[in-house]
Design an enzyme around this catalytic site. Structure first.
Site, mmCIF file in Angstrom:
data_model
loop_
_atom_site.group_PDB
_atom_site.id
_atom_site.type_symbol
_atom_site.label_atom_id
_atom_site.label_comp_id
_atom_site.label_asym_id
_atom_site.label_seq_id
_atom_site.Cartn_x
_atom_site.Cartn_y
_atom_site.Cartn_z
ATOM 1 N N ASP A 50 1.152 -1.156 0.117
ATOM 2 C CA ASP A 50 0.120 0.695 0.082
ATOM 3 C C ASP A 50 0.816 1.252 -0.272
ATOM 4 O O ASP A 50 1.963 0.888 1.230
ATOM 5 C CB ASP A 50 -1.233 -0.049 1.287
ATOM 6 N N ASP A 75 -14.515 -3.557 -2.612
ATOM 7 C CA ASP A 75 -14.465 -3.542 -0.938
ATOM 8 C C ASP A 75 -15.544 -3.163 0.204
ATOM 9 O O ASP A 75 -16.858 -2.768 -0.512
ATOM 10 C CB ASP A 75 -13.352 -1.791 -0.182
#
Length: 198
Positions: A8, A127
């Site tokens: 990330d 998500d």
């Protein structure tokens, strides 16, 4: 089963968020390409990259680090975060990204995602917060059930769906198996479990 290590990217650094809260970022490296290189040396064939700043901004924000990762590593790269148009997809593909992950745009414009999947290697990112799709860097919870969105891409030509239970992301508490199975069953598409892996 394939295991995809993830990096990330936030403010040019490799980080881990807890429940995708930007203020929770724990920095692992100031040079994300070095992390990717370690994964490559450990035998990974592909790395999952997320431009966290891009996810919130709706446009690329960690391009310099992504370029460095591509320059220093030979492994395959998949990338998501802030990809909302064909120009951005093409830019990343030209840079050497192997496949792109389309998340927020999959909810807002599924026809666009289906069109892009005919031109590029596309993964749909879903998500979810409490079973409902979260968008715009997980800042907004929609009224669309994650399984309904997955079903919409059943025959769209996407390579896979990557699904994340936001409540488990970064918690190292184990992946939400039931949620992952529900996405796989709804879509009939190869499904990647994300969030909570330990």
């Amino acid at each position: 089963m394939d295991i995809l290590p993830a990096i990330d990217l936030k403010d040019g650094k490799a980080v881990r968020l807890t429940k995708v809260l930007m203020e929770s970022a724990k920095i692992y490296s100031n040079e994300p390409w070095e992390v990717a290189k370690v994964f490559e040396e450990m035998g990974a064939s592909c790395v999952h990259l997320v431009d966290l700043n891009g996810a919130f901004a709706g446009e690329p924000k960690n391009l310099e680090q992504i370029e460095k990762i591509r320059k220093h590593c030979k492994l395959k790269l998949e990338l998501g975060g802030g990809i909302r148009d064909e120009e951005t997809i093409r830019r990343y593909v030209d840079l050497g990204i192997d496949r792109v992950i389309l998340g927020s745009i999959a909810l807002k414009n599924p026809a666009f995602v289906k069109e892009m999947s005919q031109k590029f290697r596309v993964v749909v990112g879903i998500d979810a917060i409490d079973g409902y799709v979260a968008v715009e860097g997980w800042a907004e919870k929609s009224t669309m059930k994650a399984t309904d969105l997955a079903r919409a891409f059943a025959d769209a030509g996407v390579e896979a769906i990557i699904c994340t239970d936001v409540g488990r992301d970064g918690m190292l508490s184990g992946v939400n198996i039931d949620f992952t199975l529900s996405i796989a069953e709804a879509s009939g598409v190869a499904t990647i479990a994300s969030g909570g892996l330990k």
